[in-house]
Design a protein around this motif. Structure first.
Motif, PDB file in Angstrom:
ATOM      1  N   LEU A  80     -43.409  27.263  18.778  1.00  0.00           N
ATOM      2  CA  LEU A  80     -42.964  27.119  20.168  1.00  0.00           C
ATOM      3  C   LEU A  80     -42.467  25.719  20.499  1.00  0.00           C
ATOM      4  CD1 LEU A  80     -45.800  29.115  21.973  1.00  0.00           C
ATOM      5  CD2 LEU A  80     -43.489  29.887  21.431  1.00  0.00           C
ATOM      6  N   SER A  81     -42.830  24.734  19.694  1.00  0.00           N
ATOM      7  CA  SER A  81     -42.504  23.350  20.033  1.00  0.00           C
ATOM      8  C   SER A  81     -41.006  23.114  20.174  1.00  0.00           C
ATOM      9  CB  SER A  81     -43.111  22.384  19.020  1.00  0.00           C
ATOM     10  OG  SER A  81     -42.641  22.673  17.733  1.00  0.00           O
ATOM     11  N   GLU A  82     -40.201  23.766  19.355  1.00  0.00           N
ATOM     12  CA  GLU A  82     -38.754  23.559  19.434  1.00  0.00           C
ATOM     13  C   GLU A  82     -38.152  24.119  20.724  1.00  0.00           C
ATOM     14  OE1 GLU A  82     -37.163  27.338  16.843  1.00  0.00           O
ATOM     15  OE2 GLU A  82     -37.847  25.551  15.784  1.00  0.00           O
ATOM     16  N   ARG A  83     -38.893  24.965  21.408  1.00  0.00           N
ATOM     17  CA  ARG A  83     -38.396  25.543  22.663  1.00  0.00           C
ATOM     18  C   ARG A  83     -38.596  24.613  23.854  1.00  0.00           C
ATOM     19  NH1 ARG A  83     -41.093  31.257  22.982  1.00  0.00           N
ATOM     20  NH2 ARG A  83     -40.088  31.167  25.026  1.00  0.00           N
ATOM     21  N   ILE A  84     -39.382  23.567  23.681  1.00  0.00           N
ATOM     22  CA  ILE A  84     -39.623  22.623  24.773  1.00  0.00           C
ATOM     23  C   ILE A  84     -38.431  21.680  24.849  1.00  0.00           C
ATOM     24  CG2 ILE A  84     -41.100  20.764  25.611  1.00  0.00           C
ATOM     25  CD1 ILE A  84     -43.433  22.215  24.217  1.00  0.00           C
ATOM     26  N   ARG A  85     -37.682  21.780  25.904  1.00  0.00           N
ATOM     27  CA  ARG A  85     -36.464  20.974  26.057  1.00  0.00           C
ATOM     28  C   ARG A  85     -36.658  19.771  26.985  1.00  0.00           C
ATOM     29  NH1 ARG A  85     -34.507  22.438  21.777  1.00  0.00           N
ATOM     30  NH2 ARG A  85     -33.767  24.547  21.547  1.00  0.00           N
ATOM     31  N   SER A  86     -37.708  19.784  27.751  1.00  0.00           N
ATOM     32  CA  SER A  86     -37.969  18.683  28.677  1.00  0.00           C
ATOM     33  C   SER A  86     -38.483  17.474  27.913  1.00  0.00           C
ATOM     34  CB  SER A  86     -39.025  19.093  29.704  1.00  0.00           C
ATOM     35  OG  SER A  86     -38.577  20.198  30.435  1.00  0.00           O
ATOM     36  N   PRO A  87     -38.201  16.296  28.429  1.00  0.00           N
ATOM     37  CA  PRO A  87     -38.797  15.108  27.819  1.00  0.00           C
ATOM     38  C   PRO A  87     -40.323  15.244  27.841  1.00  0.00           C
ATOM     39  CG  PRO A  87     -37.122  14.489  29.413  1.00  0.00           C
ATOM     40  CD  PRO A  87     -37.344  15.966  29.572  1.00  0.00           C
ATOM     41  N   ALA A  88     -40.967  14.757  26.798  1.00  0.00           N
ATOM     42  CA  ALA A  88     -42.418  14.885  26.699  1.00  0.00           C
ATOM     43  C   ALA A  88     -43.027  13.556  26.270  1.00  0.00           C
ATOM     44  CB  ALA A  88     -42.782  15.974  25.695  1.00  0.00           C
ATOM     45  N   LEU A  89     -44.205  13.316  26.777  1.00  0.00           N
ATOM     46  CA  LEU A  89     -44.994  12.168  26.370  1.00  0.00           C
ATOM     47  C   LEU A  89     -46.201  12.704  25.605  1.00  0.00           C
ATOM     48  CD1 LEU A  89     -45.796   9.158  26.418  1.00  0.00           C
ATOM     49  CD2 LEU A  89     -46.892   9.608  28.638  1.00  0.00           C
ATOM     50  N   VAL A  90     -46.383  12.246  24.395  1.00  0.00           N
ATOM     51  CA  VAL A  90     -47.535  12.619  23.585  1.00  0.00           C
ATOM     52  C   VAL A  90     -48.440  11.399  23.525  1.00  0.00           C
ATOM     53  CG1 VAL A  90     -48.344  13.428  21.346  1.00  0.00           C
ATOM     54  CG2 VAL A  90     -46.149  14.245  22.244  1.00  0.00           C
ATOM     55  N   ALA A 114     -39.352  13.679  22.619  1.00  0.00           N
ATOM     56  CA  ALA A 114     -40.722  13.230  22.884  1.00  0.00           C
ATOM     57  C   ALA A 114     -40.909  11.784  22.497  1.00  0.00           C
ATOM     58  CB  ALA A 114     -41.714  14.106  22.133  1.00  0.00           C
ATOM     59  N   ARG A 115     -41.842  11.159  23.171  1.00  0.00           N
ATOM     60  CA  ARG A 115     -42.234   9.786  22.890  1.00  0.00           C
ATOM     61  C   ARG A 115     -43.730   9.785  22.621  1.00  0.00           C
ATOM     62  NH1 ARG A 115     -44.168   5.166  24.908  1.00  0.00           N
ATOM     63  NH2 ARG A 115     -44.547   5.500  27.091  1.00  0.00           N
ATOM     64  N   ALA A 132     -56.783   3.216  32.699  1.00  0.00           N
ATOM     65  CA  ALA A 132     -55.669   2.380  33.170  1.00  0.00           C
ATOM     66  C   ALA A 132     -54.549   2.356  32.126  1.00  0.00           C
ATOM     67  CB  ALA A 132     -56.152   0.971  33.487  1.00  0.00           C
ATOM     68  N   ALA A 133     -54.910   2.262  30.859  1.00  0.00           N
ATOM     69  CA  ALA A 133     -53.893   2.253  29.800  1.00  0.00           C
ATOM     70  C   ALA A 133     -53.175   3.597  29.749  1.00  0.00           C
ATOM     71  CB  ALA A 133     -54.544   1.942  28.450  1.00  0.00           C
ATOM     72  N   MET A 134     -53.920   4.664  29.892  1.00  0.00           N
ATOM     73  CA  MET A 134     -53.306   5.991  29.871  1.00  0.00           C
ATOM     74  C   MET A 134     -52.385   6.173  31.072  1.00  0.00           C
ATOM     75  SD  MET A 134     -55.177   9.603  29.300  1.00  0.00           S
ATOM     76  CE  MET A 134     -54.259  11.126  29.230  1.00  0.00           C
ATOM     77  N   ALA A 135     -52.852   5.780  32.232  1.00  0.00           N
ATOM     78  CA  ALA A 135     -52.025   5.885  33.441  1.00  0.00           C
ATOM     79  C   ALA A 135     -50.779   5.025  33.316  1.00  0.00           C
ATOM     80  CB  ALA A 135     -52.830   5.492  34.672  1.00  0.00           C
ATOM     81  N   GLY A 136     -50.908   3.847  32.702  1.00  0.00           N
ATOM     82  CA  GLY A 136     -49.747   2.980  32.500  1.00  0.00           C
ATOM     83  C   GLY A 136     -48.695   3.634  31.624  1.00  0.00           C
ATOM     84  N   GLU A 137     -49.139   4.268  30.542  1.00  0.00           N
ATOM     85  CA  GLU A 137     -48.190   4.978  29.667  1.00  0.00           C
ATOM     86  C   GLU A 137     -47.516   6.122  30.415  1.00  0.00           C
ATOM     87  OE1 GLU A 137     -47.057   4.122  26.854  1.00  0.00           O
ATOM     88  OE2 GLU A 137     -48.531   2.648  26.172  1.00  0.00           O
ATOM     89  N   MET A 138     -48.273   6.845  31.201  1.00  0.00           N
ATOM     90  CA  MET A 138     -47.709   7.947  31.970  1.00  0.00           C
ATOM     91  C   MET A 138     -46.706   7.436  33.008  1.00  0.00           C
ATOM     92  SD  MET A 138     -51.239  10.125  32.319  1.00  0.00           S
ATOM     93  CE  MET A 138     -50.584  11.434  33.338  1.00  0.00           C
ATOM     94  N   ASP A 139     -47.057   6.336  33.660  1.00  0.00           N
ATOM     95  CA  ASP A 139     -46.169   5.752  34.660  1.00  0.00           C
ATOM     96  C   ASP A 139     -44.856   5.307  34.028  1.00  0.00           C
ATOM     97  OD1 ASP A 139     -45.763   4.881  37.418  1.00  0.00           O
ATOM     98  OD2 ASP A 139     -45.889   2.839  36.605  1.00  0.00           O
ATOM     99  N   PHE A 141     -43.486   6.437  31.317  1.00  0.00           N
ATOM    100  CA  PHE A 141     -42.754   7.645  30.926  1.00  0.00           C
ATOM    101  C   PHE A 141     -42.072   8.281  32.124  1.00  0.00           C
ATOM    102  CE2 PHE A 141     -42.813  12.298  30.513  1.00  0.00           C
ATOM    103  CZ  PHE A 141     -41.939  12.442  29.448  1.00  0.00           C
ATOM    104  N   LEU A 142     -42.790   8.427  33.222  1.00  0.00           N
ATOM    105  CA  LEU A 142     -42.246   9.092  34.395  1.00  0.00           C
ATOM    106  C   LEU A 142     -41.153   8.275  35.075  1.00  0.00           C
ATOM    107  CD1 LEU A 142     -45.549  10.551  35.849  1.00  0.00           C
ATOM    108  CD2 LEU A 142     -43.680  11.825  34.734  1.00  0.00           C
ATOM    109  N   ASN A 143     -41.187   6.971  34.893  1.00  0.00           N
ATOM    110  CA  ASN A 143     -40.188   6.110  35.524  1.00  0.00           C
ATOM    111  C   ASN A 143     -38.983   5.811  34.631  1.00  0.00           C
ATOM    112  OD1 ASN A 143     -41.173   5.513  38.213  1.00  0.00           O
ATOM    113  ND2 ASN A 143     -42.919   4.624  37.148  1.00  0.00           N
TER     114      ASN A 143
END
Length: 144
Positions: A80-90, A114-115, A132-139, A141-143
């Motif tokens: 299923l992974s190849e069907r994910i077309r949206s940008p992804a953060l791992v 993916a990143r 805080a580190a996890m939130a920073g990575e998410m921020d 990615f989202l920005n």
């Protein structure tokens, strides 16, 4: 996608865990499970939190926890992974032994856009260990 993979563990590993839980209960494996979730220094540096997570885990109904183990055992999302077309953060804790960084890298490489971000000092639960580190990575990615 945090501390996960397209396929986690082997059927044999999950079956052994399920059998042990059914035979001996949650408390029997609580410590072994927590050592896969947290690095040793977490228990030393944050003993009250560690005991709280141990209590939470030990109080889980065996039927619920084993059902989760069965679901993870039976899941293979590789196709299923190849069907994910949206940008992804791992995201992955750099010390994760339950779903190690190599597994996260493999997942990120399987996704078209993916990143991968490793959370230094964290194991399987960076949302608890390094929020805080996890939130920073998410921020970041989202920005982007």
């Amino acid at each position: 996608l945090a501390d996960t993979g397209a396929r986690i563990g082997t059927a044999e590993m999950w079956n052994e865990r399920i059998a042990a839980l059914r035979a001996h209960g949650m408390e029997h494996l609580t410590e072994a499970i927590l050592t896969r979730w947290f690095p040793p220094e977490f228990a030393e540096e944050r003993p009250e939190e560690y005991r709280g997570y141990a209590n939470m885990l030990a109080r889980n109904p065996v039927s619920g926890y084993t059902a989760t183990c069965e679901a993870i055992r039976d899941a293979d999302l590789s196709a299923l992974s190849e069907r994910i077309r949206s940008p992804a953060l791992v995201l992955c804790g750099a010390k994760d032994i339950a779903t190690p960084p190599e597994m996260a890298l493999s997942l990120a490489e399987a996704l078209p856009d993916a990143r991968l971000a490793l959370i230094s000092g964290a194991a399987h639960l960076p949302c608890i260990e390094q929020p805080a580190a996890m939130a920073g990575e998410m921020d970041r990615f989202l920005n982007r």
